[in-house]
Design a protein around this motif. Structure first.
Motif, PDB file in Angstrom:
ATOM      1  N   ALA A   1     -14.521  13.810 -26.275  1.00 26.21           N
ATOM      2  CA  ALA A   1     -14.618  15.068 -27.016  1.00 26.21           C
ATOM      3  C   ALA A   1     -14.968  16.224 -26.085  1.00 26.21           C
ATOM      4  O   ALA A   1     -14.442  17.341 -26.238  1.00 26.21           O
ATOM      5  N   ASP A   2     -15.845  15.974 -25.121  1.00 31.54           N
ATOM      6  CA  ASP A   2     -16.225  17.026 -24.187  1.00 31.54           C
ATOM      7  C   ASP A   2     -15.047  17.412 -23.278  1.00 31.54           C
ATOM      8  O   ASP A   2     -14.859  18.588 -22.957  1.00 31.54           O
ATOM      9  N   TYR A   3     -14.271  16.464 -22.845  1.00 36.52           N
ATOM     10  CA  TYR A   3     -13.133  16.733 -21.951  1.00 36.52           C
ATOM     11  C   TYR A   3     -12.117  17.657 -22.612  1.00 36.52           C
ATOM     12  O   TYR A   3     -11.526  18.527 -21.953  1.00 36.52           O
ATOM     13  N   PHE A   4     -11.885  17.468 -23.911  1.00 38.62           N
ATOM     14  CA  PHE A   4     -10.878  18.257 -24.605  1.00 38.62           C
ATOM     15  C   PHE A   4     -11.477  19.471 -25.316  1.00 38.62           C
ATOM     16  O   PHE A   4     -10.770  20.127 -26.080  1.00 38.62           O
ATOM     17  N   SER A   5     -12.787  19.735 -25.103  1.00 40.78           N
ATOM     18  CA  SER A   5     -13.389  20.905 -25.718  1.00 40.78           C
ATOM     19  C   SER A   5     -13.199  22.123 -24.848  1.00 40.78           C
ATOM     20  O   SER A   5     -12.924  22.033 -23.644  1.00 40.78           O
ATOM     21  N   VAL A   6     -13.396  23.307 -25.444  1.00 36.33           N
ATOM     22  CA  VAL A   6     -13.238  24.572 -24.719  1.00 36.33           C
ATOM     23  C   VAL A   6     -14.477  24.807 -23.882  1.00 36.33           C
ATOM     24  O   VAL A   6     -15.613  24.628 -24.348  1.00 36.33           O
ATOM     25  N   SER A   7     -14.368  25.204 -22.644  1.00 39.20           N
ATOM     26  CA  SER A   7     -15.502  25.451 -21.757  1.00 39.20           C
ATOM     27  C   SER A   7     -16.329  26.619 -22.283  1.00 39.20           C
ATOM     28  O   SER A   7     -15.783  27.646 -22.682  1.00 39.20           O
ATOM     29  N   GLY A   8     -17.659  26.403 -22.279  1.00 40.87           N
ATOM     30  CA  GLY A   8     -18.567  27.443 -22.750  1.00 40.87           C
ATOM     31  C   GLY A   8     -18.711  27.498 -24.255  1.00 40.87           C
ATOM     32  O   GLY A   8     -19.353  28.418 -24.785  1.00 40.87           O
ATOM     33  N   ALA A   9     -18.090  26.558 -24.983  1.00 37.14           N
ATOM     34  CA  ALA A   9     -18.215  26.545 -26.442  1.00 37.14           C
ATOM     35  C   ALA A   9     -19.608  26.131 -26.849  1.00 37.14           C
ATOM     36  O   ALA A   9     -20.421  25.713 -26.033  1.00 37.14           O
ATOM     37  N   GLY A  10     -19.897  26.223 -28.126  1.00 37.11           N
ATOM     38  CA  GLY A  10     -21.220  25.878 -28.631  1.00 37.11           C
ATOM     39  C   GLY A  10     -21.421  24.384 -28.695  1.00 37.11           C
ATOM     40  O   GLY A  10     -21.125  23.644 -27.748  1.00 37.11           O
ATOM     41  N   ALA A  11     -21.952  23.905 -29.842  1.00 40.02           N
ATOM     42  CA  ALA A  11     -22.265  22.488 -30.001  1.00 40.02           C
ATOM     43  C   ALA A  11     -20.988  21.661 -29.969  1.00 40.02           C
ATOM     44  O   ALA A  11     -19.923  22.060 -30.450  1.00 40.02           O
ATOM     45  N   LEU A  12     -21.126  20.496 -29.404  1.00 40.27           N
ATOM     46  CA  LEU A  12     -20.002  19.581 -29.297  1.00 40.27           C
ATOM     47  C   LEU A  12     -19.688  19.001 -30.668  1.00 40.27           C
ATOM     48  O   LEU A  12     -20.588  18.585 -31.409  1.00 40.27           O
ATOM     49  N   THR A  13     -18.401  18.968 -31.046  1.00 39.30           N
ATOM     50  CA  THR A  13     -17.967  18.426 -32.327  1.00 39.30           C
ATOM     51  C   THR A  13     -16.878  17.399 -32.092  1.00 39.30           C
ATOM     52  O   THR A  13     -16.165  17.427 -31.087  1.00 39.30           O
ATOM     53  N   PHE A  14     -16.749  16.498 -33.059  1.00 40.91           N
ATOM     54  CA  PHE A  14     -15.725  15.440 -32.995  1.00 40.91           C
ATOM     55  C   PHE A  14     -14.604  15.794 -33.970  1.00 40.91           C
ATOM     56  O   PHE A  14     -14.859  16.024 -35.163  1.00 40.91           O
ATOM     57  N   GLN A  15     -13.373  15.818 -33.453  1.00 44.81           N
ATOM     58  CA  GLN A  15     -12.197  16.069 -34.272  1.00 44.81           C
ATOM     59  C   GLN A  15     -11.134  15.034 -33.933  1.00 44.81           C
ATOM     60  O   GLN A  15     -10.981  14.636 -32.779  1.00 44.81           O
ATOM     61  N   PHE A  16     -10.379  14.619 -34.972  1.00 45.85           N
ATOM     62  CA  PHE A  16      -9.362  13.573 -34.785  1.00 45.85           C
ATOM     63  C   PHE A  16      -7.967  14.078 -35.150  1.00 45.85           C
ATOM     64  O   PHE A  16      -7.088  13.305 -35.508  1.00 45.85           O
ATOM     65  N   SER A  17      -7.785  15.353 -35.073  1.00 51.38           N
ATOM     66  CA  SER A  17      -6.456  15.928 -35.318  1.00 51.38           C
ATOM     67  C   SER A  17      -6.375  17.281 -34.613  1.00 51.38           C
ATOM     68  O   SER A  17      -7.411  17.888 -34.298  1.00 51.38           O
ATOM     69  N   GLY A  18      -5.168  17.713 -34.377  1.00 52.64           N
ATOM     70  CA  GLY A  18      -4.992  19.026 -33.739  1.00 52.64           C
ATOM     71  C   GLY A  18      -4.765  18.967 -32.250  1.00 52.64           C
ATOM     72  O   GLY A  18      -4.375  19.956 -31.635  1.00 52.64           O
ATOM     73  N   ASN A  19      -5.052  17.825 -31.635  1.00 51.53           N
ATOM     74  CA  ASN A  19      -4.847  17.687 -30.191  1.00 51.53           C
ATOM     75  C   ASN A  19      -4.300  16.296 -29.947  1.00 51.53           C
ATOM     76  O   ASN A  19      -4.990  15.296 -30.109  1.00 51.53           O
ATOM     77  N   PHE A  20      -3.013  16.227 -29.542  1.00 53.51           N
ATOM     78  CA  PHE A  20      -2.358  14.939 -29.396  1.00 53.51           C
ATOM     79  C   PHE A  20      -2.980  14.092 -28.291  1.00 53.51           C
ATOM     80  O   PHE A  20      -3.164  12.883 -28.420  1.00 53.51           O
ATOM     81  N   GLY A  21      -3.318  14.752 -27.161  1.00 56.23           N
ATOM     82  CA  GLY A  21      -3.901  14.003 -26.053  1.00 56.23           C
ATOM     83  C   GLY A  21      -5.268  13.430 -26.412  1.00 56.23           C
ATOM     84  O   GLY A  21      -5.593  12.290 -26.035  1.00 56.23           O
ATOM     85  N   ARG A  22      -6.075  14.196 -27.118  1.00 53.56           N
ATOM     86  CA  ARG A  22      -7.399  13.702 -27.492  1.00 53.56           C
ATOM     87  C   ARG A  22      -7.308  12.541 -28.469  1.00 53.56           C
ATOM     88  O   ARG A  22      -8.007  11.521 -28.327  1.00 53.56           O
ATOM     89  N   ASP A  23      -6.404  12.643 -29.466  1.00 53.79           N
ATOM     90  CA  ASP A  23      -6.271  11.564 -30.433  1.00 53.79           C
ATOM     91  C   ASP A  23      -5.769  10.291 -29.762  1.00 53.79           C
ATOM     92  O   ASP A  23      -6.200   9.181 -30.083  1.00 53.79           O
ATOM     93  N   MET A  24      -4.799  10.437 -28.819  1.00 62.58           N
ATOM     94  CA  MET A  24      -4.333   9.266 -28.091  1.00 62.58           C
ATOM     95  C   MET A  24      -5.439   8.657 -27.238  1.00 62.58           C
ATOM     96  O   MET A  24      -5.577   7.434 -27.147  1.00 62.58           O
ATOM     97  N   SER A  25      -6.259   9.510 -26.618  1.00 64.59           N
ATOM     98  CA  SER A  25      -7.360   9.012 -25.786  1.00 64.59           C
ATOM     99  C   SER A  25      -8.368   8.221 -26.612  1.00 64.59           C
ATOM    100  O   SER A  25      -8.885   7.186 -26.154  1.00 64.59           O
TER     101      SER A  25
END
Length: 1006
Positions: free
Chosen positions: A891-915
């Motif tokens: 989740a951290d790898y695919f998050s935006v740099s400098g964003a707030g709290a880390l969140t878990f999402q399972f849609s919207g990013n193909f590479g993250r969902d595959m990972s």
């Protein structure tokens, strides 16, 4: 007084009729029981006879040589069937012997005579109506005389002559008719004659003021009449004569009352009547007479007070002494009767109850007098009177041991009276009188249990020891009531405390000390709360508080040790909690309370008053701690240092959060370090005495960690800097030094060695691991916990003390809860520019490694915590934390740099969902490999479960949400993982099956 007349008449009818109705009912019940017993006896005889007949009818024929039994004649009380002599025959041809119980005939039972039924006609016509007629005749004569006196129908001389003539004639007639067949009539005439003589004699004194007879002749005549009445009752052996004479005697002053108050004549007459009936009761064993006499006396006293007390102004001057004397004299009279009966060994409950009733009436009379303002301002008189009544009740208790409860009730009533007076009339002027009588009653009722215990050789109930505490309750009232309190109150409290101490040691019970301890400190607390905020009087208050605290600490420790030594209980090691009545537990609880309660008062003072300089309060606390530690060394009360440490910490925190000023931090810092040093050094000074114990060392080891927070907060507030990690480092040095000393000085065979090393080693590790979270922030607290938990498990590997293992596992579980169940951890820092290698990695990674390291260090046989295996828990938590770290990094790898709290999402990013899918599959495969190598079924099951979840995500989420290229990659990787897992599982199952077949074909072990 007409209502009182009707009340007395009804009372007399009840005491005449009810006893006979009760006798009739009892006879009827007795007769029914006799009839049933007779029938039962007859049925038993018939059954026994029938059983004998059946036994002889079915008896087998014996050999011809046997001669039938013959009946031997014996006295008529018993008949037996005895066998005649039998010629000898071969043993094998003899018939079986006849049971002896069949050869013996049961003797016929004597028939219980049945009493003839009562003749109701004879009872009603010959007895009851005769008694009622005698009473009616007396009432008629009395009312006729009263009417003739009021209307002057007959000259006074003739009235008196007629009265005496009628009375004497009735007596003579009754004596002449004393034959058996005329017994009822003779008794009735005698009783009526006695009543008439009472009436005439009292009329001569009351109406004519000794015109016919002087004081002495009237007194002698009344005495003679009373003597004649009871003499006839004894001679005729008729209780009804005594009852009617008693009834007439008590009705005489009521019926012939002129409305003038002459208490001396009235109650001398009642006293003579009571003396006569008590003598007759003792002579004839008529136990009902004292009860009736006491009831009549009490009704007379009530009627007289209701009629004359207020109207005659008895509450003014010394006339109230007449009232007190009346109640006290009659109480003493019946008490003397009980003493007289006690000497003859004819004690009965009725007489004791009568004396108790009159004593209760005397006690109630004191409460009746209390509301009068004039009497309330004379406490010496009231208290002296109630003391005499109380003394009479105590004497009654000594005479009759069955009335032991009376002593407690009497004392309770006396103290309630003192409390009521204190609440309404206490002033500064009568305070000393009140204190003196408080002490007299406390001493009196404290000595009473001792006298009873020595005389009766019995163990007394606990409430017999409550009176010193009640005296202190009374002292609390002046503290709350008076605006200016005399300093003499405190010496009085000390004397009462000493009295309770002597009572406790003498009677071998510690409850009085516990009660007075609580009440004394409650009184002290009430006084401390009255100190103004200007702090006037604080030194005196602290001096008194310290004096009482020292007294109770020394006294309780000495008393507890003395009682345990006397009972042989010192061999036991009591715990702080247990049965409160057990001396072995109280020997710990009382000194602990004595040490704790003064600190509670100091805390209240600290919270209430502005104490910029805590030296006065902390100095007294240090004195108490020194004394407490001295008691620990002298009396071996190991729990006292722990109690003192908790008390000091509470006091320090109360002052710190209330009055701490960062600009003046040196003085409180010095006090904190002094207290820390005192507790830490104490067991080392007496190392030889405490070498085999644990509690003093635990107190010394925990003094540092428990004081650390105050010192750290003080330094951070007064001297902020960037190297606060030096504070826990400095605190770690004494713990390490103590650990080194214990390693050298404590013998290897000492049973407490492991515990001591574990305590100081754990404290040192606590400070060492605390350096990281203090020097850094946020996640370092968790890192410190994880490192300390693993370090404690390592220390347990070297020093096998169970507490280390429990603490280590507890910290590791707390680390998991903080990282896995606390979402706020993810918001400690914004996302860093560098992926993977960030604070998530070392925070969750160190936690995971520490969990696995703790499980490895607690390998068998060290795995049991509270009787359960801790390894599955630690491995499971470590695995879950590792899986969570993998997902966080994705989740951290695919998050935006400098964003707030880390969140878990399972849609919207193909590479993250595959990972996610690939990582879950690889993690499941790794679990499967570990499960196969370690032969752990739960791990393999967890692998299969995670792999199943991955496959479900692949088909139900990735198939529809991922782009074609990512979908292909996810499916291929997961498929390879699934195939590889299947292959590994097949190989594993084949090996297992082969091993099972080999075991089944092996020959059995011989």
């Amino acid at each position: 007084m007409e209502p009182l007349i009707l009340l007395l008449v009804g009372f007399l009818i009840l005491i005449v009729a009810l006893p006979f109705v009760a006798i009739v009912k009892a006879n009827a019940a007795k007769r029914s029981v006799d009839v049933l017993l007779a029938r039962l006896s007859s049925i038993e005889d018939d059954l026994h006879t029938l059983g004998q007949r059946e036994a002889f009818a079915t008896k087998p024929e014996g050999p011809a040589s046997a001669i039938p039994p013959t009946v031997v004649t014996v006295p008529p009380q018993l008949s037996v069937i005895a066998p005649a002599p039998v010629r000898e025959v071969p043993k094998e041809s003899q018939p079986p012997p006849i049971p002896q119980e069949l050869l013996e005939a049961k003797a016929p039972r004597a028939t219980i005579p049945v009493r003839p039924p009562i003749d109701w006609e004879q009872f009603m016509g010959a007895k009851l109506f005769a008694w009622i007629g005698g009473l009616a005749l007396f009432l008629g004569v009395a009312f006729f005389l009263k009417y003739s006196f009021e209307h002057n129908l007959i000259p006074p001389e003739l009235r008196v002559a007629i009265g005496f003539t009628v009375g004497v004639s009735l007596l003579v007639g009754g004596v002449l008719l004393r034959r058996k067949e005329n017994a009822v009539t003779a008794q009735t005439l005698c009783a009526t004659g006695v009543l008439v003589l009472y009436t005439v004699t009292f009329a001569c004194r009351s109406y004519y003021h000794f015109a016919f007879f002087g004081l002495i002749p009237t007194f002698l005549l009344m005495t003679l009449t009373t003597a004649v009445a009871f003499l006839l009752a004894v001679r005729l052996n008729a209780i009804v004569v005594a009852i009617l004479g008693l009834a007439g005697g008590f009705l005489t002053p009521v019926l012939l009352s002129t409305g003038q108050d002459r208490p001396l004549g009235l109650f001398v007459y009642i006293a003579l009547l009571d003396i006569g009936l008590l003598a007759v009761a003792q002579r004839q064993q008529w136990n009902v007479l004292p009860i009736l006499g006491a009831a009549g006396t009490a009704l007379t006293q009530i009627g007289w007070i209701e009629t004359f007390f207020v109207s005659e102004k008895y509450f003014a001057g010394n006339k109230v002494l007449v009232v007190m004397a009346i109640f006290a004299v009659f109480q003493a009279m019946f008490l003397g009767a009980v003493a007289s009966v006690k000497r003859t060994d004819k004690m009965n409950r009725e007489l004791s109850g009568s004396a108790l009733g009159l004593a209760a009436g005397a006690m109630l009379s004191a409460f009746y007098l209390l509301p009068f303002q004039t009497l309330g301002q004379r406490p010496a008189l009231l208290f002296s009177y109630i003391f005499l009544v109380d003394l009479g009740l105590l004497t009654l208790t000594l005479l009759d041991a069955k009335l032991i409860l009376v002593e407690a009730l009497a004392g309770l009533a006396a103290f309630i009276f003192l409390g009521a007076w204190t609440s309404n009339y206490l002033t500064r002027h009568n305070l000393y009188t009140a204190l003196a009588f408080y002490f007299v009653f406390a001493l009196f009722h404290a000595a009473t249990p001792l006298a009873l215990q020595r005389l009766r050789r019995t163990t007394l109930p606990w409430w017999c020891h409550a009176f010193p505490a009640l005296a202190l309750v009374l002292v609390l009232m002046p503290i709350f009531k008076l605006t200016e309190l005399s300093i003499l109150v405190w010496p009085f409290m000390l004397i009462v405390d000493l009295l309770a101490l002597v009572l406790a040691v003498t009677t071998a019970t510690l409850l009085p000390i516990l009660a007075v301890l609580l009440l004394t400190l409650l009184a002290m607390g009430a006084w401390l709360f009255r100190i103004p905020r200007e702090l006037t009087g604080l030194p005196t208050a602290l001096f008194l508080l310290g004096g009482f605290a020292i007294f109770f600490l020394v006294a309780t420790a000495w008393a507890c040790r003395r009682l345990l030594a006397a009972s042989g209980a010192q061999a036991r090691v009591p715990s702080l909690f247990g049965n409160v009545a057990d001396p072995a537990h109280l020997s710990v609880q009382l000194p602990a309370l004595s040490a704790t309660l003064p600190f509670l008062l100091l805390i209240m003072v600290t919270l209430r008053l502005p104490l910029g300089n805590p030296s006065a309060v902390f100095g007294l606390a240090l004195l108490l701690i020194a004394l407490l530690l001295g008691m620990t060394e002298i009396f071996s009360l190991d729990v006292l240092p722990a109690v003192g440490l908790v008390s000091v910490l509470a006091l320090e925190h109360a002052w710190h959060f209330q009055d701490f000023d960062p600009t003046r931090a040196t003085l409180p810092l010095t006090w904190y370090l002094v207290f820390y040093a005192v507790f830490s050094v104490f067991p080392f000074i007496f190392h030889r005495r405490f070498a085999g114990k644990t509690t003093p060392w635990a107190t010394a080891a925990l003094a540092g960690p428990l004081h650390f927070y105050l010192v750290y907060q003080l330094i951070r507030a007064a001297h902020p800097n960037s190297v606060l990690g030096l504070v826990p480092a400095a605190f770690a040095l004494p713990s390490l030094a103590g650990l080194c000393i214990l390693v050298k000085r404590t013998p290897l065979h000492s049973p407490a060695r492991n515990a001591q090393l574990a305590l100081f080693g754990g404290a040192a590790l606590f400070f060492i691991t605390l350096i990281f979270p203090i020097q850094f922030d946020r996640q370092w607290i968790t890192v410190g916990w994880a490192l300390e938990g693993a370090a404690l498990c390592w220390l347990f590997h070297r020093v096998p003390h169970p507490g280390l293992r429990v603490a280590g596992v507890g910290l590791l579980v707390a680390v998991f809860a903080r990282l896995a169940l606390n979402p706020a951890v993810l918001s400690y820092h914004p996302r860093a520019a560098a992926p993977i290698f960030n604070w998530y990695l070392y925070t969750y990674g160190i936690g995971t490694v520490c969990l696995f390291a703790g499980a490895r260090l607690l390998a068998p046989p060290r795995e049991l915590v509270f009787g359960r295996n801790s390894l599955p828990l630690l491995y499971t938590l470590g695995t879950v934390l590792a899986f969570l770290l993998v997902n966080i990094e994705i989740a951290d790898y695919f998050s935006v740099s400098g964003a707030g709290a880390l969140t878990f999402q399972f849609s919207g990013n193909f590479g993250r969902d595959m990972s996610y899918s690939i990582a879950w599959g690889l993690f499941a495969l790794l679990l499967l490999i570990v499960g196969i190598r370690k032969k752990s079924a739960p791990v393999r099951y967890a692998s299969l479960g995670l792999l199943g979840v991955t496959v479900l995500k692949l088909f139900f989420h990735d198939l529809s949400q991922l782009d074609q290229l990512y979908r292909i990659g996810a499916f291929i990787v997961v498929a390879v993982i699934a195939i590889l897992a299947s292959f590994l599982y097949q190989r594993f199952l084949a090996v297992v099956e082969k091993n099972n077949e080999a075991k089944s074909t092996m020959p059995p072990t011989p």
